[in-house]
Each structure stands twice: as C-alpha cells, then as structure tokens.
Design a protein around this motif. Structure first.
Motif, PDB file in Angstrom:
ATOM      1  N   VAL A 162     -12.365  -6.862  -1.042  1.00 46.27           N
ATOM      2  CA  VAL A 162     -11.745  -7.381  -2.268  1.00 46.27           C
ATOM      3  C   VAL A 162     -10.675  -6.409  -2.764  1.00 46.27           C
ATOM      4  CG1 VAL A 162     -12.161  -8.003  -4.679  1.00 46.27           C
ATOM      5  CG2 VAL A 162     -13.826  -8.641  -2.916  1.00 46.27           C
ATOM      6  N   THR A 163     -10.952  -5.113  -2.643  1.00 42.93           N
ATOM      7  CA  THR A 163     -10.008  -4.086  -3.104  1.00 42.93           C
ATOM      8  C   THR A 163      -8.704  -4.150  -2.334  1.00 42.93           C
ATOM      9  OG1 THR A 163     -11.829  -2.616  -3.731  1.00 42.93           O
ATOM     10  CG2 THR A 163      -9.671  -1.608  -3.422  1.00 42.93           C
ATOM     11  N   GLU A 164      -8.780  -4.208  -1.003  1.00 41.76           N
ATOM     12  CA  GLU A 164      -7.576  -4.237  -0.170  1.00 41.76           C
ATOM     13  C   GLU A 164      -6.784  -5.525  -0.379  1.00 41.76           C
ATOM     14  OE1 GLU A 164      -6.031  -2.263   1.858  1.00 41.76           O
ATOM     15  OE2 GLU A 164      -7.398  -0.581   2.148  1.00 41.76           O
ATOM     16  N   ILE A 165      -7.470  -6.641  -0.446  1.00 46.20           N
ATOM     17  CA  ILE A 165      -6.797  -7.925  -0.649  1.00 46.20           C
ATOM     18  C   ILE A 165      -6.105  -7.951  -2.017  1.00 46.20           C
ATOM     19  CG2 ILE A 165      -7.165 -10.405  -0.950  1.00 46.20           C
ATOM     20  CD1 ILE A 165      -9.431 -10.169   1.124  1.00 46.20           C
ATOM     21  N   SER A 166      -6.760  -7.388  -3.029  1.00 51.07           N
ATOM     22  CA  SER A 166      -6.174  -7.325  -4.369  1.00 51.07           C
ATOM     23  C   SER A 166      -4.908  -6.471  -4.368  1.00 51.07           C
ATOM     24  CB  SER A 166      -7.187  -6.758  -5.367  1.00 51.07           C
ATOM     25  OG  SER A 166      -8.320  -7.589  -5.477  1.00 51.07           O
ATOM     26  N   GLN A 167      -4.931  -5.367  -3.633  1.00 51.48           N
ATOM     27  CA  GLN A 167      -3.759  -4.502  -3.539  1.00 51.48           C
ATOM     28  C   GLN A 167      -2.569  -5.268  -2.958  1.00 51.48           C
ATOM     29  OE1 GLN A 167      -4.919  -1.110  -1.217  1.00 51.48           O
ATOM     30  NE2 GLN A 167      -6.253  -0.268  -2.800  1.00 51.48           N
TER      31      GLN A 167
ATOM     32  N   ARG B 213       3.422  -1.734   4.811  1.00 47.68           N
ATOM     33  CA  ARG B 213       2.583  -0.573   5.154  1.00 47.68           C
ATOM     34  C   ARG B 213       1.114  -0.870   4.888  1.00 47.68           C
ATOM     35  NH1 ARG B 213      -0.520   2.284   6.630  1.00 47.68           N
ATOM     36  NH2 ARG B 213      -0.660   4.566   6.666  1.00 47.68           N
ATOM     37  N   GLU B 214       0.823  -1.567   3.803  1.00 49.07           N
ATOM     38  CA  GLU B 214      -0.564  -1.909   3.493  1.00 49.07           C
ATOM     39  C   GLU B 214      -1.128  -2.916   4.499  1.00 49.07           C
ATOM     40  OE1 GLU B 214      -2.835  -0.863   1.472  1.00 49.07           O
ATOM     41  OE2 GLU B 214      -1.603   0.631   0.457  1.00 49.07           O
ATOM     42  N   LEU B 215      -0.236  -3.657   5.171  1.00 51.72           N
ATOM     43  CA  LEU B 215      -0.654  -4.644   6.160  1.00 51.72           C
ATOM     44  C   LEU B 215      -0.660  -4.065   7.572  1.00 51.72           C
ATOM     45  CD1 LEU B 215       1.338  -7.720   4.790  1.00 51.72           C
ATOM     46  CD2 LEU B 215      -1.148  -7.463   4.760  1.00 51.72           C
TER      47      LEU B 215
ATOM     48  N   PHE C  60       3.171  -0.452  14.771  1.00 51.58           N
ATOM     49  CA  PHE C  60       4.250  -1.448  14.805  1.00 51.58           C
ATOM     50  C   PHE C  60       4.788  -1.771  13.420  1.00 51.58           C
ATOM     51  CE2 PHE C  60       5.852  -5.830  14.795  1.00 51.58           C
ATOM     52  CZ  PHE C  60       6.797  -5.748  15.809  1.00 51.58           C
ATOM     53  N   TRP C  61       3.946  -1.534  12.379  1.00 49.73           N
ATOM     54  CA  TRP C  61       4.363  -1.856  11.011  1.00 49.73           C
ATOM     55  C   TRP C  61       5.652  -1.137  10.623  1.00 49.73           C
ATOM     56  CZ3 TRP C  61       5.255   1.896   7.433  1.00 49.73           C
ATOM     57  CH2 TRP C  61       4.766   3.172   7.708  1.00 49.73           C
ATOM     58  N   LEU C  62       5.914  -0.004  11.259  1.00 40.84           N
ATOM     59  CA  LEU C  62       7.078   0.798  10.907  1.00 40.84           C
ATOM     60  C   LEU C  62       8.385   0.031  11.118  1.00 40.84           C
ATOM     61  CD1 LEU C  62       8.163   3.578  10.026  1.00 40.84           C
ATOM     62  CD2 LEU C  62       8.166   4.241  12.438  1.00 40.84           C
TER      63      LEU C  62
END
Length: 218
Positions: A60-65, A103-105, A116-118
């Motif tokens: 829930v914390t990560e999804i909320s972010q 970055r969060e994803l 790869f997010w970079l």
C-alpha cells in the motif's frame, strides 16, 4: 453618531473578513497536515500488520507513493497547457517529477533488464530540458513566477526532505551501527519508506495548492 473612540471599540470587537479568511485557511492547513500524518501511518500499519513486515513493490505504501507522484506530475503538466505564462517552467517541473516516478517504478522496468529505468528517465528529463530551453531566458522568469506562488517553497523543502534527508537516514551502514547484530533490513525499510511517503504526500499537497492559487489569479 459614533465618536472616534466608539468606532475604535466597534472595530476592535468585530472580526474582519480578512481575519476570518486567515483563520479558516490556517484550520484547513492544520486539518490537511493531520490527515497526511494519519494517512502515512495508516499505510505503513496496513502493510506491516496485515500483509508483511517487508514493504515491497506491491505494498500500500509503494502504490500510494506512485499515485501521489503521478498526481504531482499531472498537475504541473496540465498547468503548462492551461497557462502560457508558465508553460516552460511547469514542463520542467513536471519532467522532474515524472523522472522520479519512473525511478519509483524501477521494479517494473527491471523486468526488461536491471537498471533499464534509467533510459526512460533520461529521455523524459532531456525532453523537458530541451522544451524549457526553447523558452530561452523566459523560462527563468517563469520559474521565478512559480517560486513566488504560496506553497511552492514548502514543495521545494519537501523535495529536499525526500532527496537528502530520507536518503542519508536510510543508509544501511547507519542502521547496522544502530541495531548491531540485531540488524533487520525490514525495520530500516519501514522507516525509510515512511519518510518517503510523508515527503510525497507533502509534495502532492503543495502542488495542488499551487495549482489552485494559479487558477484563482488567472
């Protein structure tokens, strides 16, 4: 007919419209801060008490972010479209928060390959900077105008809390020193993710207030 003294007494005993507005705004701010504080605590407690002590990508914390970052990014992107006076500056800010969202994803982008997010983050950042540069010196005037808006400075303070304090606070070496042989990574993660969620909540709140202020002045 009232004397001057009588008018002074009447004025002292009457609450002006400006005073009421200031007090109401203060109460709204207090209420918003209480809500954010409860919201952050609720997310962390739901994750640790009903799911697991590990705050992972599906928590829930990560999804909320991510949701809060998406809202912040969208707010400034919409502002760039609606207000030509801050178009380049708003795109620059939107690009910044979009890069943080990517970055969060990172977990999802790592499914392609690690790190790869970079590349999408760089693409978004460079695109935003190039668009802002098209405005030449105008972008500096636009950024100055945005910075003057109430709640933007607290937004900047929240970003610093996110990028500086939370990163230093969440360093593994520090927590290993604190807990010694009883070191638990889950405890460090809970503490760090809680501060990050608090920062994202404050950033989103300030972004919405900036948006509202611009709408009122236009």
């Amino acid at each position: 007919m009232l004397t001057n003294r009588g008018r002074e007494i009447e004025s002292d005993e009457t609450v002006s419209r400006k005073t009421k507005e200031v007090l109401v705004n203060c109460l709204w701010l207090i209420g918003a801060m209480v809500f954010i504080s409860l919201f952050v605590n609720l997310c962390i407690r739901v994750d640790t008490m009903y799911f697991s002590s590990h705050i992972g990508e599906y928590s829930v914390t990560e999804i909320s972010q991510i949701i809060l970052l998406f809202i912040t990014t969208t707010v400034f992107f919409i502002l760039s479209k609606k207000d030509p006076n801050i178009q380049h500056g708003a795109i620059l800010i939107s690009g910044f928060f979009c890069a943080i969202t990517i970055r969060e994803l990172d977990h999802w982008f790592d499914q392609i390959y690690h790190g790869f997010w970079l590349y999408p983050a760089l693409l978004v950042s460079v695109s935003a900077v190039l668009f802002a540069v098209r405005g030449r010196w105008k972008v500096l005037n636009e950024m100055a105008h945005i910075i003057e808006i109430p709640y933007f400075k607290p937004l900047v303070a929240s970003v610093i809390l996110l990028l500086v304090f939370s990163r230093i606070y969440g360093m593994g070496d520090f927590w290993r020193e604190v807990m010694g042989p009883n070191y638990l990574r889950e405890v460090k993660n809970i503490s760090e993710e809680g501060i990050e969620l608090l920062s994202y909540s404050l950033i989103c709140f300030c972004a919405l207030k900036v948006n509202r202020n611009i709408k009122k002045t236009n």
